[in-house]
Write an enzyme that holds these catalytic residues in place. Structure first.
Site, mmCIF file in Angstrom:
data_model
loop_
_atom_site.group_PDB
_atom_site.id
_atom_site.type_symbol
_atom_site.label_atom_id
_atom_site.label_comp_id
_atom_site.label_asym_id
_atom_site.label_seq_id
_atom_site.Cartn_x
_atom_site.Cartn_y
_atom_site.Cartn_z
ATOM 1 N N VAL A 156 39.600 -14.410 5.220
ATOM 2 C CA VAL A 156 38.921 -14.635 6.501
ATOM 3 C C VAL A 156 38.163 -15.968 6.529
ATOM 4 O O VAL A 156 37.654 -16.354 7.576
ATOM 5 C CB VAL A 156 37.984 -13.462 6.881
ATOM 6 C CG1 VAL A 156 38.759 -12.169 7.037
ATOM 7 C CG2 VAL A 156 36.838 -13.309 5.887
ATOM 8 N N LYS A 216 24.353 -15.418 3.509
ATOM 9 C CA LYS A 216 24.038 -14.283 4.390
ATOM 10 C C LYS A 216 22.991 -14.677 5.431
ATOM 11 O O LYS A 216 23.032 -14.202 6.566
ATOM 12 C CB LYS A 216 23.556 -13.091 3.563
ATOM 13 C CG LYS A 216 24.648 -12.435 2.718
ATOM 14 C CD LYS A 216 25.654 -11.671 3.566
ATOM 15 C CE LYS A 216 26.652 -10.923 2.690
ATOM 16 N NZ LYS A 216 27.670 -10.208 3.487
ATOM 17 N N SER A 231 32.908 -10.168 1.564
ATOM 18 C CA SER A 231 32.080 -11.069 0.751
ATOM 19 C C SER A 231 31.942 -10.470 -0.643
ATOM 20 O O SER A 231 31.728 -9.263 -0.770
ATOM 21 C CB SER A 231 30.656 -11.216 1.312
ATOM 22 O OG SER A 231 29.842 -11.934 0.389
ATOM 23 N N ARG A 243 27.022 -4.696 -11.416
ATOM 24 C CA ARG A 243 25.819 -4.159 -10.788
ATOM 25 C C ARG A 243 25.263 -3.039 -11.660
ATOM 26 O O ARG A 243 25.968 -2.425 -12.472
ATOM 27 C CB ARG A 243 26.137 -3.686 -9.365
ATOM 28 C CG ARG A 243 26.371 -4.861 -8.448
ATOM 29 C CD ARG A 243 26.623 -4.470 -7.008
ATOM 30 N NE ARG A 243 28.019 -4.247 -6.717
ATOM 31 C CZ ARG A 243 28.520 -4.146 -5.489
ATOM 32 N NH1 ARG A 243 27.714 -4.242 -4.439
ATOM 33 N NH2 ARG A 243 29.813 -3.948 -5.296
ATOM 34 N N THR A 255 23.451 -0.018 -2.521
ATOM 35 C CA THR A 255 24.210 1.192 -2.211
ATOM 36 C C THR A 255 25.226 1.429 -3.321
ATOM 37 O O THR A 255 25.781 0.472 -3.866
ATOM 38 C CB THR A 255 24.915 1.011 -0.848
ATOM 39 O OG1 THR A 255 23.904 0.784 0.143
ATOM 40 C CG2 THR A 255 25.731 2.231 -0.472
ATOM 41 N N LYS A 270 31.690 -19.815 1.500
ATOM 42 C CA LYS A 270 32.681 -19.962 2.578
ATOM 43 C C LYS A 270 32.823 -18.675 3.387
ATOM 44 O O LYS A 270 32.904 -18.705 4.603
ATOM 45 C CB LYS A 270 34.050 -20.339 1.988
ATOM 46 C CG LYS A 270 34.186 -21.806 1.678
ATOM 47 C CD LYS A 270 35.617 -22.106 1.314
ATOM 48 C CE LYS A 270 35.845 -23.587 1.224
ATOM 49 N NZ LYS A 270 37.197 -23.917 0.766
ATOM 50 N N TYR A 309 24.735 -16.689 -2.424
ATOM 51 C CA TYR A 309 24.908 -15.423 -1.691
ATOM 52 C C TYR A 309 23.825 -15.284 -0.629
ATOM 53 O O TYR A 309 24.104 -15.032 0.542
ATOM 54 C CB TYR A 309 24.838 -14.282 -2.688
ATOM 55 C CG TYR A 309 25.014 -12.884 -2.113
ATOM 56 C CD1 TYR A 309 26.240 -12.489 -1.564
ATOM 57 C CD2 TYR A 309 23.976 -11.954 -2.146
ATOM 58 C CE1 TYR A 309 26.414 -11.203 -1.061
ATOM 59 C CE2 TYR A 309 24.144 -10.672 -1.654
ATOM 60 C CZ TYR A 309 25.364 -10.295 -1.115
ATOM 61 O OH TYR A 309 25.527 -9.021 -0.629
HETATM 62 P P1 NAD Z 1 33.054 -5.418 -2.677
HETATM 63 O O1 NAD Z 1 33.154 -6.621 -3.534
HETATM 64 O O2 NAD Z 1 33.528 -4.117 -3.227
HETATM 65 O O3 NAD Z 1 33.794 -5.642 -1.300
HETATM 66 C C1 NAD Z 1 33.946 -6.890 -0.680
HETATM 67 C C2 NAD Z 1 35.367 -7.001 -0.148
HETATM 68 O O4 NAD Z 1 35.514 -8.233 0.559
HETATM 69 C C3 NAD Z 1 36.407 -7.006 -1.282
HETATM 70 O O5 NAD Z 1 37.460 -6.120 -0.973
HETATM 71 C C4 NAD Z 1 36.892 -8.462 -1.303
HETATM 72 O O6 NAD Z 1 38.196 -8.584 -1.804
HETATM 73 C C5 NAD Z 1 36.743 -8.826 0.171
HETATM 74 N N1 NAD Z 1 36.643 -10.267 0.417
HETATM 75 C C6 NAD Z 1 35.791 -11.146 -0.176
HETATM 76 N N2 NAD Z 1 36.012 -12.388 0.314
HETATM 77 C C7 NAD Z 1 37.012 -12.279 1.227
HETATM 78 C C8 NAD Z 1 37.679 -13.211 2.073
HETATM 79 N N3 NAD Z 1 37.380 -14.522 2.048
HETATM 80 N N4 NAD Z 1 38.647 -12.756 2.896
HETATM 81 C C9 NAD Z 1 38.978 -11.438 2.920
HETATM 82 N N5 NAD Z 1 38.381 -10.519 2.150
HETATM 83 C C10 NAD Z 1 37.405 -10.933 1.302
HETATM 84 O O7 NAD Z 1 31.514 -5.310 -2.251
HETATM 85 P P2 NAD Z 1 30.736 -4.202 -1.406
HETATM 86 O O8 NAD Z 1 29.632 -3.698 -2.226
HETATM 87 O O9 NAD Z 1 31.702 -3.247 -0.798
HETATM 88 O O10 NAD Z 1 30.090 -5.109 -0.266
HETATM 89 C C11 NAD Z 1 30.674 -5.197 1.029
HETATM 90 C C12 NAD Z 1 29.760 -5.976 1.956
HETATM 91 O O11 NAD Z 1 28.492 -5.325 2.052
HETATM 92 C C13 NAD Z 1 29.487 -7.400 1.507
HETATM 93 O O12 NAD Z 1 29.459 -8.245 2.633
HETATM 94 C C14 NAD Z 1 28.118 -7.319 0.879
HETATM 95 O O13 NAD Z 1 27.438 -8.540 0.974
HETATM 96 C C15 NAD Z 1 27.465 -6.241 1.719
HETATM 97 N N6 NAD Z 1 26.386 -5.562 0.983
HETATM 98 C C16 NAD Z 1 26.667 -4.619 0.028
HETATM 99 C C17 NAD Z 1 25.628 -4.013 -0.648
HETATM 100 C C18 NAD Z 1 25.848 -2.932 -1.683
HETATM 101 O O14 NAD Z 1 24.874 -2.426 -2.244
HETATM 102 N N7 NAD Z 1 27.060 -2.510 -1.971
HETATM 103 C C19 NAD Z 1 24.284 -4.390 -0.392
HETATM 104 C C20 NAD Z 1 24.058 -5.377 0.555
HETATM 105 C C21 NAD Z 1 25.112 -5.948 1.250
HETATM 106 N N1 UDP Z 2 20.534 -4.909 -14.245
HETATM 107 C C1 UDP Z 2 20.279 -4.422 -15.506
HETATM 108 N N2 UDP Z 2 21.336 -4.223 -16.340
HETATM 109 C C2 UDP Z 2 22.628 -4.463 -15.962
HETATM 110 C C3 UDP Z 2 22.873 -4.931 -14.651
HETATM 111 C C4 UDP Z 2 21.795 -5.151 -13.818
HETATM 112 O O1 UDP Z 2 19.122 -4.167 -15.880
HETATM 113 O O2 UDP Z 2 23.522 -4.247 -16.775
HETATM 114 C C5 UDP Z 2 19.362 -5.130 -13.369
HETATM 115 C C6 UDP Z 2 19.342 -6.465 -12.643
HETATM 116 O O3 UDP Z 2 18.774 -7.467 -13.485
HETATM 117 C C7 UDP Z 2 18.444 -6.121 -11.476
HETATM 118 C C8 UDP Z 2 18.787 -4.677 -11.172
HETATM 119 O O4 UDP Z 2 19.388 -4.156 -12.348
HETATM 120 O O5 UDP Z 2 17.085 -6.191 -11.865
HETATM 121 C C9 UDP Z 2 19.762 -4.486 -10.007
HETATM 122 O O6 UDP Z 2 20.871 -5.322 -10.234
HETATM 123 P P1 UDP Z 2 22.170 -5.253 -9.316
HETATM 124 O O7 UDP Z 2 23.070 -6.354 -9.754
HETATM 125 O O8 UDP Z 2 22.705 -3.877 -9.292
HETATM 126 O O9 UDP Z 2 21.623 -5.489 -7.832
HETATM 127 P P2 UDP Z 2 20.776 -6.668 -7.159
HETATM 128 O O10 UDP Z 2 20.038 -7.435 -8.209
HETATM 129 O O11 UDP Z 2 21.771 -7.493 -6.433
HETATM 130 O O12 UDP Z 2 19.851 -5.929 -6.275
#
Ligand code: NAD
Ligand code: UDP
Length: 330
Positions: free
Chosen positions: A57, A149, A75, A186, A175, A91, A145
């Site tokens: 995208v 955003k 993303s 994560r 999440t 991007k 990142y």
């Molecule tokens: P994820 O990495 O599992 O999913 C992201 C998806 O986007 C992947 O399938 C990847 O292949 C696709 N993607 C990335 N760049 C692309 C591109 N240029 N074109 C097409 N597809 C592309 O991550 P996720 O945890 O499912 O996160 C999804 C969204 O939610 C992200 O935008 C992330 O920033 C946002 N988000 C997630 C969390 C969380 O806790 N999981 C928290 C805050 C925000």
């Molecule tokens: N973290 C950790 N051990 C790991 C991976 C992550 O202690 O193996 C910590 C990381 O430093 C952060 C917290 O867990 O303080 C959450 O990290 P995560 O990457 O899940 O999410 P984000 O920092 O993006 O909220």
């Protein structure tokens, strides 16, 4: 409805696709598979009205036919992923968001942007309300990142205000659930993978930093409510259940009945110290509050990690550990 889900083969995207299909909507998942996988939506491929398109995208794209909603979730989202793909992350947050908004404008569709609690950076206000502007380091390792955003939010609002596109912004807090990649770096997938393997569970710093963790089913419910509404947002979506990383690691070790020791590793640069959503707006505007007890959610997630083969990993466990190590030394 016909709904385009960018990042539809990712963790959150695949759960959104699944729920939309179950609701009877037509779904077009678009993904370039940089962190997602076809396996995440393989169970939907024979469903009538479900399509999966491979495209990036960040390049201009169109979708044939009518579109009623665009859920822009594409993303990289894990620090390990965006550290290894910094330019791609910038991007997709900028160009990818512009392209998704162009699609919504052309089709007269509502667009919901998946923003993040990372826009608050290392917050000086706790818990974080939407009115807080954040404390982000633009030139730190997480800047690619966080700033992408923040740009995406500004762009989304500009399309709403200057072009009349029906947009909504959600700020998603940490999440978790099934279909996270065990090596995405994560905290929850890392702790579960390590505990199940009997390996040391790596807690960064002294583990006193906190996150507030939400189960994916609760998140999906909130996103669909936002899709069906016409609020501009931003609206925080997350579970205010706040926990320190040390307590979380110990909880996961206990739930997996593992004998893994906890080991302390260096804290990544700019790692936020606390994070908890103020969800007052989500409750008042969307009538939403998280319902799933975290202990149940952790047990289901652990069960899934136990059962699922790890053959579709973009990164090996060793590569994940190496990138985490490099980030710590940064
Ligand atoms: P994820 O990495 O599992 O999913 C992201 C998806 O986007 C992947 O399938 C990847 O292949 C696709 N993607 C990335 N760049 C692309 C591109 N240029 N074109 C097409 N597809 C592309 O991550 P996720 O945890 O499912 O996160 C999804 C969204 O939610 C992200 O935008 C992330 O920033 C946002 N988000 C997630 C969390 C969380 O806790 N999981 C928290 C805050 C925000
Ligand atoms: N973290 C950790 N051990 C790991 C991976 C992550 O202690 O193996 C910590 C990381 O430093 C952060 C917290 O867990 O303080 C959450 O990290 P995560 O990457 O899940 O999410 P984000 O920092 O993006 O909220």
């Amino acid at each position: 409805m016909r709904v385009v889900v960018t990042g539809g083969a990712g963790f959150l995207g695949s759960h959104l696709c699944e729920k939309l299909v179950a609701r009877g909507e037509d779904v077009v998942a678009v993904d370039n598979f940089c962190t997602g996988s076809r396996a995440n939506v393989a169970h939907l491929r024979h469903e009538e009205g479900f399509e999966l398109l491979e495209l990036d995208v960040s390049e201009p794209f169109t979708i044939d036919g009518p579109v009623d909603a665009v859920l822009h979730f594409a993303s990289p989202a894990s620090p390990v992923d965006y550290l290894r793909m910094p330019i791609e992350t910038l991007k997709v947050g900028s160009l990818g968001t512009l392209h998704a908004l162009d699609l919504a404008e052309a089709k007269g569709a509502r667009l919901v942007l998946a923003s993040t609690s990372e826009v608050y950076g290392d917050p000086e206000v706790h818990p974080q309300p939407e009115s807080y502007w954040g404390n982000v380091n633009p030139v730190g390792p997480r800047g690619v990142y966080d700033e992408a955003k923040r740009f995406a939010e500004a762009t989304t609002l500009a399309y709403r205000q200057s072009r009349g596109v029906n947009t909504g912004i959600v700020r998603i807090f940490n999440t978790f659930g099934p279909r996270m990649r065990p090596n995405d770096g994560r905290a929850i997938p890392n702790f579960v993978r390590q505990a199940l393997a009997g390996d040391p569970v790596t807690v960064s710093g002294d583990g006193s930093q906190t996150r507030s963790i939400c189960y994916v089913d609760d998140l999906v419910e909130a996103i669909l409510r936002m899709m069906d509404a016409d609020h501009a947002g931003p609206i925080n979506i997350g579970n205010p259940h706040e926990i320190s990383m040390k307590d979380l690691a110990e909880w996961i070790v206990r739930l997996t009945t593992s004998s893994s020791p906890i080991t302390f590793i260096e804290r990544p640069v700019d790692d936020p110290t606390v994070r908890r959503p103020d969800t007052t707006l989500a409750t008042s505007l969307l009538g939403w509050a998280p319902k799933v007890p975290i202990e149940d959610a952790l047990k289901w997630t652990i069960g899934w990690f136990r059962d699922v083969p790890h053959g579709t990993e973009p990164l090996s466990a060793a590569a994940t550990e190496e990138i985490l190590g490099a980030a710590e030394k940064h």
